[in-house]
Scaffold this active site. Structure first.
Site, mmCIF file in Angstrom:
data_model
loop_
_atom_site.group_PDB
_atom_site.id
_atom_site.type_symbol
_atom_site.label_atom_id
_atom_site.label_comp_id
_atom_site.label_asym_id
_atom_site.label_seq_id
_atom_site.Cartn_x
_atom_site.Cartn_y
_atom_site.Cartn_z
ATOM 1 N N ARG A 11 -141.506 -68.499 59.821
ATOM 2 C CA ARG A 11 -142.721 -67.629 58.883
ATOM 3 C C ARG A 11 -142.668 -66.213 58.867
ATOM 4 N NH1 ARG A 11 -145.900 -69.074 64.990
ATOM 5 N NH2 ARG A 11 -148.035 -68.169 63.529
ATOM 6 N N ASP A 84 -144.293 -72.298 71.010
ATOM 7 C CA ASP A 84 -145.106 -73.000 70.324
ATOM 8 C C ASP A 84 -144.471 -74.132 69.708
ATOM 9 O OD1 ASP A 84 -146.683 -70.709 70.406
ATOM 10 O OD2 ASP A 84 -145.345 -69.104 68.940
ATOM 11 N N SER A 129 -155.426 -67.773 74.970
ATOM 12 C CA SER A 129 -154.765 -68.890 76.073
ATOM 13 C C SER A 129 -155.772 -69.578 76.993
ATOM 14 C CB SER A 129 -153.557 -67.860 75.914
ATOM 15 O OG SER A 129 -153.197 -68.347 77.829
ATOM 16 N N ARG A 131 -154.385 -71.255 79.431
ATOM 17 C CA ARG A 131 -153.240 -70.389 81.033
ATOM 18 C C ARG A 131 -154.118 -69.282 80.963
ATOM 19 N NH1 ARG A 131 -149.486 -67.813 80.847
ATOM 20 N NH2 ARG A 131 -149.395 -67.386 78.226
ATOM 21 N N ARG A 132 -154.180 -68.288 80.265
ATOM 22 C CA ARG A 132 -154.628 -66.778 81.076
ATOM 23 C C ARG A 132 -155.332 -66.918 81.143
ATOM 24 N NH1 ARG A 132 -150.971 -64.270 75.177
ATOM 25 N NH2 ARG A 132 -149.142 -64.393 76.595
ATOM 26 N N ARG A 149 -157.434 -64.335 68.393
ATOM 27 C CA ARG A 149 -156.488 -65.178 67.610
ATOM 28 C C ARG A 149 -156.089 -63.929 67.151
ATOM 29 N NH1 ARG A 149 -156.403 -70.266 64.955
ATOM 30 N NH2 ARG A 149 -154.329 -70.063 64.984
ATOM 31 N N GLY A 150 -154.616 -64.745 66.270
ATOM 32 C CA GLY A 150 -153.922 -63.835 65.354
ATOM 33 C C GLY A 150 -152.872 -63.168 65.803
ATOM 34 N N ASN A 151 -151.917 -63.126 64.597
ATOM 35 C CA ASN A 151 -150.562 -62.508 65.155
ATOM 36 C C ASN A 151 -150.601 -61.224 65.805
ATOM 37 O OD1 ASN A 151 -150.584 -59.940 63.736
ATOM 38 N ND2 ASN A 151 -149.798 -61.568 61.507
ATOM 39 N N VAL A 152 -149.648 -61.029 67.287
ATOM 40 C CA VAL A 152 -149.790 -59.707 67.645
ATOM 41 C C VAL A 152 -150.484 -58.504 67.438
ATOM 42 C CG1 VAL A 152 -147.749 -57.925 68.922
ATOM 43 C CG2 VAL A 152 -147.540 -60.360 68.659
ATOM 44 N N THR A 154 -152.570 -57.813 64.867
ATOM 45 C CA THR A 154 -154.000 -58.108 64.746
ATOM 46 C C THR A 154 -154.715 -57.889 66.243
ATOM 47 O OG1 THR A 154 -153.182 -59.912 63.200
ATOM 48 C CG2 THR A 154 -156.009 -59.846 63.893
ATOM 49 N N ARG A 155 -153.926 -57.956 67.082
ATOM 50 C CA ARG A 155 -154.440 -58.112 68.139
ATOM 51 C C ARG A 155 -154.343 -57.169 69.578
ATOM 52 N NH1 ARG A 155 -151.966 -64.013 71.620
ATOM 53 N NH2 ARG A 155 -151.504 -64.491 69.445
ATOM 54 N N CYS A 242 -151.427 -78.215 74.102
ATOM 55 C CA CYS A 242 -151.681 -76.369 74.330
ATOM 56 C C CYS A 242 -153.344 -77.070 74.364
ATOM 57 C CB CYS A 242 -151.146 -76.170 73.249
ATOM 58 S SG CYS A 242 -151.924 -76.544 71.634
HETATM 59 N N1 LIG Z 1 -148.389 -67.842 71.245
HETATM 60 C C1 LIG Z 1 -147.896 -66.430 70.188
HETATM 61 C C2 LIG Z 1 -147.159 -66.302 70.200
HETATM 62 N N2 LIG Z 1 -145.291 -67.630 70.439
HETATM 63 C C3 LIG Z 1 -144.640 -66.957 71.845
HETATM 64 C C4 LIG Z 1 -145.317 -65.257 71.968
HETATM 65 C C5 LIG Z 1 -144.218 -63.973 72.240
HETATM 66 C C6 LIG Z 1 -142.724 -64.117 72.362
HETATM 67 C C7 LIG Z 1 -142.376 -65.389 72.841
HETATM 68 O O1 LIG Z 1 -142.739 -66.015 74.346
HETATM 69 O O2 LIG Z 1 -141.460 -65.626 72.986
HETATM 70 C C8 LIG Z 1 -146.780 -65.364 71.007
HETATM 71 C C9 LIG Z 1 -147.331 -63.655 71.238
HETATM 72 C C10 LIG Z 1 -148.069 -64.201 72.815
HETATM 73 O O3 LIG Z 1 -147.992 -64.939 73.064
HETATM 74 O O4 LIG Z 1 -148.123 -63.077 72.805
#
Ligand SMILES: NCc1[nH]cc(CCC(=O)O)c1CC(=O)O
Length: 305
Positions: A11, A84, A129, A131-132, A149-152, A154-155, A242
Site C-alpha cells: 500500500r 490488518d 477501533s 477494541r479501543r 479513520r485515515g492513515n497515521v 491524517t489522524r 474486525c
Molecule cells: N489499522 C491501521 C494500522 N495497522 C497497523 C497499524 C500499526 C502498526 C502495527 O500494529 O503493526 C495501524 C495504525 C494504528 O493502529 O495506529
C-alpha cells in the site's frame, strides 16, 4: 534456488511504505545479489475513508489488490501489518514470514494531557477501533468517543487541528514513522489489550511459489509466530471479524505460552477477560481454549451472534 528478483506489493501509506522498505532491506541483506523492488498499489481500504471499515467489507479490503497483483504475476510478495490481515487467509496464499514484534502497546496521543486518566470529564477521544472504544468506555465511561479513520499522519493532523483532546494509535506505527515523540503514555498489556497480531509485520506470498516462500522464510521469527498464532486462533474462533471489539496478548517464555483475551461491549464498556497457558507446540489449541472460556462468560451476546 533463490529468485534473482523479488517484487514487493505494498500500500502507499507512509507506514506501509516504511514496512515494505524495511522488508526490502532485510531481504537484500539476507540474500546478497538479490534485486528487490517495490510495487506501490492503492487498495479500496485506502480509498474509501468516509465509511466505517465494517460497512465496506472489513480488513480484507487492504489486501485484495495486493493479492490480485501477486496472482497476475506483477508482484511476488506483499508486506502487511499483521493486525490488518484477516485471521483466515485467502486460499492459495501463505504467510512465510512474520517479523519480530515491535512494541504492541497502544499509544495515548494528546497535545495537552499526559495520560488517559488526566483527561477532563467528557473529553473527546478519537478512535474508530471498537477494541479501543470498549476499553476506553470500561475505564472512562464519561469520555466522548469519536470516529477517526485515515492513515497515521491524517489522524495526527486531525488531533492537531483540535477535533479531539486525545487519540489512540499503535505505538509500533508511530515508532516506525519516527514519531516516537507523539507517544504521551502507553496503554499496555495486561491491563490494556492490543489487537491480535498488533506490531508484527507479516509477509504474504503465493502458496504455489516454493522458491519465493523459501527465500522469505529466513526472515521468520519463531517466538512472534507462536504468539500471533495463538492470538489469531482465538480471534478466528470468536468469529474472526474486525467488526467486534476483540483484544489479545500472548507471551512466549521458556515454560510455554500465556494468552490473555478480551471481548468488549462498546456501549456498556463491559469487558470479558479470559486467560490460559499452553505449550509451544499447541498455539492453535490455546487460542481455541481462551475463546471457549470467553464464550462461557457470554461472549456470544457481545459478538452479536
Ligand atoms: N489499522 C491501521 C494500522 N495497522 C497497523 C497499524 C500499526 C502498526 C502495527 O500494529 O503493526 C495501524 C495504525 C494504528 O493502529 O495506529
Amino acid at each position: 534456488m533463490t529468485p534473482s528478483t523479488l517484487r514487493i506489493a505494498t500500500r502507499k501509506s507512509a507506514l506501509a511504505l516504511w514496512q515494505a522498505e524495511h522488508v526490502a532491506g532485510l531481504l537484500r541483506a539476507a540474500h546478497p545479489g538479490l534485486r528487490v523492488e517495490l510495487v506501490p498499489l492503492s487498495t479500496r481500504g485506502d480509498e474509501i475513508l468516509d465509511k466505517s471499515l465494517a460497512t465496506i467489507g472489513g480488513k480484507g479490503l487492504f489486501l485484495k489488490e495486493l493479492e490480485v497483483a501477486m496472482l497476475e504475476d506483477r508482484a511476488d510478495l506483499a508486506v502487511h501489518s499483521l493486525k490488518d490481515v484477516p485471521s483466515e487467509l485467502e486460499p492459495g496464499f501463505a504467510l512465510p514470514a512474520i517479523l519480530p514484534r515491535a512494541d504492541a502497546a497502544d499509544a495515548f496521543v494528546s497535545n495537552d494531557y499526559a495520560e488517559l486518566m488526566a483527561l477532563p470529564h467528557g473529553a473527546r477521544v478519537g478512535t474508530s477501533s471498537l477494541r479501543r472504544q470498549a476499553q476506553l468506555r470500561a475505564v472512562r465511561p464519561d469520555l466522548t468517543l469519536l470516529d477517526l479513520r485515515g492513515n497515521v499522519g491524517t489522524r495526527l493532523q486531525k488531533l492537531d487541528a483540535g477535533h479531539y483532546e486525545a487519540i489512540l494509535l499503535a505505538c509500533a506505527g508511530l515508532e516506525r514513522l519516527g514519531l516516537h515523540d507523539r507517544i504521551r503514555s502507553r496503554l499496555a498489556a495486561p491491563s490494556w489489550l492490543p489487537a491480535p497480531g498488533q506490531a508484527a509485520i507479516a509477509i504474504e506470498a503465493r502458496a504455489d511459489q516454493p522458491a519465493v516462500l523459501e527465500a522469505l522464510a529466513v526472515l521468520d521469527d519463531a517466538d512472534t509466530r507462536l504468539a500471533v498464532t495463538a492470538e489469531r486462533a482465538m480471534n478466528q474462533a470468536l468469529g474472526g471479524s474486525c467488526t467486534v471489539p476483540v483484544g489479545a496478548w500472548c507471551t512466549v517464555a521458556e515454560r510455554g505460552l500465556h494468552l490473555r483475551g478480551m471481548v468488549g461491549d462498546v456501549s456498556s464498556g463491559r469487558l470479558l477477560i479470559a486467560e490460559d497457558s499452553g505449550t509451544v507446540d499447541d498455539a492453535l489449541a490455546l487460542g481455541d481454549k481462551v475463546a471457549q472460556a470467553l464464550f462461557a462468560q457470554g461472549a456470544e451476546a457481545l459478538l452479536g451472534r
